[in-house]
Design a protein around this motif. Structure first.
Motif, short mmCIF file in Angstrom:
data_model
loop_
_atom_site.label_atom_id
_atom_site.label_comp_id
_atom_site.label_asym_id
_atom_site.label_seq_id
_atom_site.Cartn_x
_atom_site.Cartn_y
_atom_site.Cartn_z
N GLY A 123 -29.29 29.66 53.95
CA GLY A 123 -28.80 30.16 52.42
C GLY A 123 -27.56 29.33 52.33
N GLU A 124 -27.32 28.04 53.37
CA GLU A 124 -25.62 26.83 52.65
C GLU A 124 -26.46 25.72 52.98
OE1 GLU A 124 -22.53 28.17 54.09
OE2 GLU A 124 -23.82 29.44 55.95
N VAL A 125 -25.75 24.86 51.93
CA VAL A 125 -26.00 23.23 52.97
C VAL A 125 -24.95 22.97 53.87
CG1 VAL A 125 -26.05 20.57 52.28
CG2 VAL A 125 -27.38 22.08 50.60
N ARG A 126 -25.26 22.91 54.93
CA ARG A 126 -24.90 21.90 56.14
C ARG A 126 -24.87 20.01 56.34
NH1 ARG A 126 -22.79 26.66 59.67
NH2 ARG A 126 -22.36 28.14 58.22
N ASP A 127 -26.20 19.68 55.41
CA ASP A 127 -26.41 18.72 56.61
C ASP A 127 -26.63 18.40 57.59
OD1 ASP A 127 -26.36 15.70 55.12
OD2 ASP A 127 -24.81 15.02 55.60
N LYS A 128 -26.93 19.30 58.66
CA LYS A 128 -27.31 18.67 59.44
C LYS A 128 -28.98 18.51 60.77
CE LYS A 128 -23.92 20.39 61.23
NZ LYS A 128 -22.92 20.31 62.46
N LEU A 129 -29.54 18.49 59.34
CA LEU A 129 -31.11 18.30 59.36
C LEU A 129 -31.09 16.71 59.63
CD1 LEU A 129 -33.41 21.72 57.81
CD2 LEU A 129 -32.41 21.07 60.42
N VAL A 130 -32.14 16.29 60.02
CA VAL A 130 -32.63 15.08 60.37
C VAL A 130 -34.01 15.01 60.28
CG1 VAL A 130 -33.18 12.49 61.44
CG2 VAL A 130 -31.00 14.29 61.68
N LEU A 131 -34.83 14.36 58.49
CA LEU A 131 -35.56 13.92 57.99
C LEU A 131 -36.00 12.59 57.87
CD1 LEU A 131 -38.49 15.76 57.37
CD2 LEU A 131 -37.19 15.75 54.90
N LYS A 132 -36.94 12.16 58.36
CA LYS A 132 -37.71 11.20 57.99
C LYS A 132 -38.08 10.88 57.35
CE LYS A 132 -35.36 9.13 62.95
NZ LYS A 132 -35.00 8.74 63.10
N LYS A 133 -38.18 9.11 57.46
CA LYS A 133 -39.50 9.14 56.38
C LYS A 133 -40.20 9.19 56.77
CE LYS A 133 -36.02 5.34 54.33
NZ LYS A 133 -35.40 4.49 54.59
N ALA A 134 -41.90 9.83 55.81
CA ALA A 134 -42.88 10.34 56.54
C ALA A 134 -42.94 11.38 57.78
CB ALA A 134 -43.74 9.84 56.66
N GLY A 135 -41.47 11.95 57.26
CA GLY A 135 -41.17 12.89 58.00
C GLY A 135 -41.38 14.58 57.53
N VAL A 136 -42.06 15.38 58.05
CA VAL A 136 -42.54 17.13 57.65
C VAL A 136 -41.36 17.79 58.21
CG1 VAL A 136 -44.89 18.26 57.04
CG2 VAL A 136 -45.47 15.86 57.45
N ALA A 137 -41.06 18.96 57.24
CA ALA A 137 -40.70 20.28 58.17
C ALA A 137 -41.94 21.58 57.09
CB ALA A 137 -39.37 20.66 57.28
N LEU A 138 -42.14 22.02 58.27
CA LEU A 138 -42.80 23.64 57.50
C LEU A 138 -41.52 24.39 57.67
CD1 LEU A 138 -45.24 25.31 56.86
CD2 LEU A 138 -45.74 24.75 59.61
N LEU A 139 -42.06 25.38 56.48
CA LEU A 139 -41.24 26.84 56.25
C LEU A 139 -41.89 28.69 56.00
CD1 LEU A 139 -39.06 24.30 55.35
CD2 LEU A 139 -37.18 26.16 54.71
N GLU A 140 -41.37 29.11 56.20
CA GLU A 140 -42.12 30.27 56.61
C GLU A 140 -41.43 30.92 54.52
OE1 GLU A 140 -45.18 31.17 57.97
OE2 GLU A 140 -45.63 32.79 56.18
N LEU A 141 -41.73 30.94 53.99
CA LEU A 141 -41.24 32.07 53.33
C LEU A 141 -40.78 33.52 52.59
CD1 LEU A 141 -40.78 29.25 50.32
CD2 LEU A 141 -39.45 29.52 52.52
N PRO A 142 -40.78 34.22 52.24
CA PRO A 142 -41.09 36.03 52.50
C PRO A 142 -42.35 35.95 51.08
CG PRO A 142 -38.40 35.75 50.97
CD PRO A 142 -39.42 33.40 51.54
N GLU A 143 -43.03 36.99 51.74
CA GLU A 143 -43.68 37.25 50.34
C GLU A 143 -42.62 37.94 49.36
OE1 GLU A 143 -46.72 37.26 50.63
OE2 GLU A 143 -47.08 36.43 52.74
N GLN A 144 -41.69 38.43 49.43
CA GLN A 144 -40.36 39.32 48.87
C GLN A 144 -39.58 38.87 48.86
OE1 GLN A 144 -40.84 43.63 49.08
NE2 GLN A 144 -43.69 43.60 47.86
#
Lengths: 164, 164
Positions: A123-144
């Protein structure tokens, strides 16, 4: 409702006078990105839409994902350009979901994508995730309801783990 | 200061009257966990200490990590048992760092490990991270000061990405 968040591959250094938006993937960046996309396909990743930043290094990455069989031809989404309007994408996604849309992949830039993931998960930005070039994150978003602050984080993958 | 957070592999269902702490890895769990540990070694993962929950399914996982060459023989750390005292581990880690210790691997249980990662990265628990059995997270902890709320998240890896 799966959301794959993919950072563009390694791009050329800007040439004098060249707009940042025109930088293209290097040969190595192209090769590595293709290996990552092919591995994702082998893992069964399938999306119904690939949205990309209009910047060349991102749209090239998105086309590579399409060519590897991950999903349909990419669609440019202005919110994915550097400093783009996050809220515009949230509105798009909620309409997409409400119309029965499925898994989506986003292709764009850092630090924006990492911040988007943080907004969705915490819910907020903390600048804590390292996403490399050609890196991938996967999230599960809510149905509602709003996806902001209500997603789960399933993957945060550096490219070397996907395609060594 | 790298911290690898590893969840135990797939364990047997409890038998009647068997304490939860005595459940061991299944044959499949053993095989998959070994494949994950070997892949981590191939990726260059090296730690100076492997701390494990005293529960058998975790200490077996930790020994597999040692056998794959990731680090020295595991040491049982009581804080890693389910519901263990997180603050006790923070104290341990700060002393370890101050005495010149390097990368560490923790082997334990969910939901505790996911909560520890959230505390280190965001300073609070939101129950938003999915750490699969034999899955691995990688954090970068700070060289100075409290690690709570000041780590970066570099990896969140499901086992299938490491060893398909």
């Amino acid at each position: 409702m799966k959301l794959y968040v993919i950072r563009h591959g390694i791009a050329q250094e800007p040439e004098p006078g060249q707009p940042d938006s025109q930088r293209v993937l290097t040969k190595e960046g192209y090769k590595k990105t293709r290996a990552v996309a092919q591995r994702l396909a082998a893992l069964g990743v399938q999306v119904e839409a690939i949205l990309t930043s209009p910047y060349l290094r991102a749209s090239q990455t998105a086309v590579i994902c399409h060519e590897a069989g991950l999903g349909p031809m990419p669609v440019v989404h202005e919110a994915l350009q550097p400093g783009g309007d996050w809220q515009q994408w949230v509105t798009w996604w909620q309409e997409w979901r409400d119309q029965g849309g499925g898994a989506v992949a986003l292709v764009g830039h850092q630090p924006d994508l990492g911040h988007w993931v943080e907004r969705l998960v915490w819910g907020e930005v903390r600048d804590k995730l390292v996403l490399k070039k050609a890196g991938v994150a996967l999230l599960e978003l809510p149905e509602q309801g709003s996806p902001v602050g209500s997603a789960q984080l399933l993957w945060l993958l550096p490219p070397k783990v996907l395609a060594d």
